[in-house]
Design a protein around this motif. Sequence first.
Motif, short mmCIF file in Angstrom:
data_model
loop_
_atom_site.label_atom_id
_atom_site.label_comp_id
_atom_site.label_asym_id
_atom_site.label_seq_id
_atom_site.Cartn_x
_atom_site.Cartn_y
_atom_site.Cartn_z
N GLU A 96 21.10 9.32 -5.92
CA GLU A 96 19.82 9.11 -5.26
C GLU A 96 18.68 8.94 -6.27
O GLU A 96 18.60 9.68 -7.25
CB GLU A 96 19.49 10.27 -4.33
CG GLU A 96 20.27 10.26 -3.03
CD GLU A 96 19.82 11.37 -2.12
OE1 GLU A 96 19.16 11.09 -1.11
OE2 GLU A 96 20.14 12.54 -2.41
N ARG A 97 17.84 7.99 -5.98
CA ARG A 97 16.64 7.73 -6.77
C ARG A 97 15.44 8.22 -5.97
O ARG A 97 15.37 8.01 -4.76
CB ARG A 97 16.51 6.23 -7.04
CG ARG A 97 15.32 5.81 -7.87
CD ARG A 97 15.16 4.30 -7.80
NE ARG A 97 14.27 3.78 -8.82
CZ ARG A 97 12.95 3.82 -8.75
NH1 ARG A 97 12.36 4.36 -7.68
NH2 ARG A 97 12.22 3.31 -9.72
N ALA A 98 14.47 8.86 -6.64
CA ALA A 98 13.28 9.37 -5.95
C ALA A 98 12.03 8.73 -6.54
O ALA A 98 11.93 8.54 -7.76
CB ALA A 98 13.19 10.88 -6.08
N ALA A 99 11.09 8.38 -5.66
CA ALA A 99 9.78 7.88 -6.08
C ALA A 99 8.73 8.75 -5.40
O ALA A 99 8.80 9.00 -4.20
CB ALA A 99 9.60 6.42 -5.69
N LEU A 100 7.76 9.23 -6.18
CA LEU A 100 6.71 10.09 -5.67
C LEU A 100 5.36 9.44 -5.96
O LEU A 100 5.07 9.10 -7.11
CB LEU A 100 6.75 11.48 -6.32
CG LEU A 100 7.96 12.36 -6.05
CD1 LEU A 100 9.13 12.00 -6.96
CD2 LEU A 100 7.61 13.84 -6.26
N ARG A 101 4.56 9.25 -4.93
CA ARG A 101 3.20 8.72 -5.08
C ARG A 101 2.21 9.89 -5.07
O ARG A 101 2.26 10.74 -4.18
CB ARG A 101 2.89 7.74 -3.94
CG ARG A 101 1.45 7.29 -3.81
CD ARG A 101 0.96 6.44 -4.96
NE ARG A 101 1.74 5.25 -5.16
CZ ARG A 101 1.51 4.09 -4.57
NH1 ARG A 101 0.52 3.98 -3.69
NH2 ARG A 101 2.25 3.03 -4.84
N LEU A 102 1.33 9.95 -6.06
CA LEU A 102 0.36 11.03 -6.18
C LEU A 102 -0.98 10.61 -5.60
O LEU A 102 -1.45 9.50 -5.86
CB LEU A 102 0.15 11.43 -7.65
CG LEU A 102 1.21 12.27 -8.34
CD1 LEU A 102 2.48 11.45 -8.60
CD2 LEU A 102 0.68 12.83 -9.65
N LEU A 103 -1.60 11.52 -4.86
CA LEU A 103 -2.95 11.28 -4.35
C LEU A 103 -3.77 12.54 -4.57
O LEU A 103 -3.46 13.60 -4.01
CB LEU A 103 -2.91 10.93 -2.86
CG LEU A 103 -4.26 10.65 -2.22
CD1 LEU A 103 -4.88 9.39 -2.82
CD2 LEU A 103 -4.14 10.50 -0.72
N ASP A 104 -4.77 12.43 -5.42
CA ASP A 104 -5.64 13.56 -5.74
C ASP A 104 -6.65 13.76 -4.61
O ASP A 104 -7.58 12.98 -4.45
CB ASP A 104 -6.36 13.28 -7.06
CG ASP A 104 -7.14 14.50 -7.57
OD1 ASP A 104 -7.27 15.48 -6.81
OD2 ASP A 104 -7.62 14.46 -8.71
N LYS A 105 -6.46 14.83 -3.83
CA LYS A 105 -7.32 15.08 -2.66
C LYS A 105 -8.70 15.60 -3.06
O LYS A 105 -9.62 15.59 -2.25
CB LYS A 105 -6.66 16.09 -1.73
CG LYS A 105 -5.27 15.68 -1.25
CD LYS A 105 -5.31 14.46 -0.36
CE LYS A 105 -5.77 14.81 1.03
NZ LYS A 105 -5.64 13.67 1.97
N THR A 106 -8.83 16.08 -4.32
CA THR A 106 -10.12 16.62 -4.75
C THR A 106 -11.02 15.55 -5.34
O THR A 106 -12.19 15.79 -5.61
CB THR A 106 -9.91 17.73 -5.80
OG1 THR A 106 -9.22 17.18 -6.94
CG2 THR A 106 -9.09 18.87 -5.23
N GLN A 107 -10.48 14.36 -5.58
CA GLN A 107 -11.29 13.29 -6.16
C GLN A 107 -12.16 12.65 -5.08
O GLN A 107 -11.67 12.24 -4.04
CB GLN A 107 -10.38 12.23 -6.80
CG GLN A 107 -11.13 11.12 -7.50
CD GLN A 107 -10.19 10.15 -8.18
OE1 GLN A 107 -9.00 10.37 -8.22
NE2 GLN A 107 -10.73 9.07 -8.71
N GLY A 108 -13.43 12.56 -5.34
CA GLY A 108 -14.36 12.00 -4.37
C GLY A 108 -14.22 10.49 -4.27
O GLY A 108 -13.65 9.83 -5.14
#
Length: 564
Positions: free
Chosen positions: A273-285
């Motif tokens: 299995e290959r995994a891809a994770l997308r990051l989203l910084d919730k503290t960034q305005g």
Amino acid sequence: MAKVHRKRIGDLLVESNVVTPDELTRALARQRETRQRLGRVLVSMGLATEEEIAQALAGQLGLQAVDLSIQRIDPSAVRLLSEAMARKHRLIPLYSAEGALLVAMADPLDVFAIDDVEIAAKRPIRPVVATESQINAAIERAYGMGAAAQALMGEIGESKDAAVAASSDGADDAPVVRLVSLILTQAAKDRASDIHVEPGEQEVRVRYRIDGVLQTVMNLGVDVHLSLIARIKVLARLNIAERRLPQDGAFEEQVDGRRFDFRVSTIPTLYGERAALRLLDKTQGLLSLEELGMHPAARHRYETLIHQPYGIILVSGPTGSGKTTTLVSSLAILNSVDRNIITIEDPVEYQLPGVNHIQVNPRAGLTFATGLRSIVRHDPDIIMIGEVRDVETAEIAVQAALTGHLVLTTIHTNDAPGALTRLQDMGIEQFLVASAVIGVVSQRLVRLLCPHCKVPEPAPVEIVAWLESMVKEPLPPAQFHRARGCAQCRHTGYLGRTGIYEVLPMTESIRRLVLGRASASELAEAGRAEGMATMRVDGMLKAMRGLTTVEEVLRVTRVEEPAT
């Protein structure tokens, strides 16, 4: 092995026509003053790039030149040399082959370095050539984060830790838990937008996408693969027993005081299995349109569109080009107590106070089309649709626009004119496209030059001449720069990104062309005649101001739109 014949690096560069004899003489004089290495002096004087020096050395010495950003680095090879020795001699071990150790060197003529490495590694070495910046970055990866990962790998027992990973309340000090935490934490520190965990036949490669470009950060042994994927799937609440089908999930994590959403996708491959994770910084305005990089003229055109009472505004571009960010920044401008704003997205990336956000849930039957049908019954003033994916969604969006709603949405096309023909290709009649759509924005993201190490360079005459022919107003003073690389930017020469845009309003002439089923190229020509600056023009203007490079703009804009 036989040592490389000792010859001065300056002579080799002259023989390769990288520098002239006069330039070499000036560089040697500067070297005597600064006591820096000749290669670094040549780069600082703007006489040669690191890549030119590496290619010249490789060609003259009959050695291979390697790109360490994509080159496999075997952790067992790295353990043969100390970090101090690697930094001292500006080299990095890559892997063992046929009883020899392949070593990337900035100076393959350094016979003393070769002797030291052969003694320390207890085997002959085969030198290959790489740039000093790439070697420094590889040392940081291999002996920094990579060393910590290797230590954790030694602790991971596949059967034991797979069981720990499978437990949502597994021990926080379990090696696989700490390994995943290390990967997530470092990704946040490095400003990565995506993490890729890719199994291979002999190793598991972990890569980060930083400023739009993938970089290898570590190579792990295949024996940790099952535990690593299992831990990620547990965090994302996925079925760890199912390894044959793709799965999607998400989780939230606190990293260095910042709250991140991680969107996870797994797919089965030949080696697991290959995994891809997308990051989203919730503290960034949220950023304003100006902060996103929109040129004042384009911004004026766009803000005129979003303040219209009804119609469709399309934002086009590939995945990861910042389309959603542009739309949400637009909603932030429009958001007020006297407007009813509803969005339907997959996923909801930004949450605005006073805006009603709907998350698509296909398993429950909530798709863009079904959700949009219900939204129009809730008396919205403004509707944002995450993406027009099918003709059904497009038809409902058109009807909503024609019945008095402002609809903002995204579509996957290469440029702004192509979005209009794409709707027709999906089955929307041209008279509906001409009536409903009020404007199209197309965008890309380009990397910004690192302010700590960028180097001025002469203005490319052909680029300046082309810009003068494309831009009707006087051009600002030209100050082009090129990427160099330093510790601040991980030796890439770039730090951060900005947008380049083209804005195409639905004017009367464009509307007539759409009704006549004109091609995208005809629409583009009409748009340029009416003052639309293309993405390549916008990008080159940013390069002229020293914000990015010509090469970066050419990398992300269409080949069909010539720059000369």
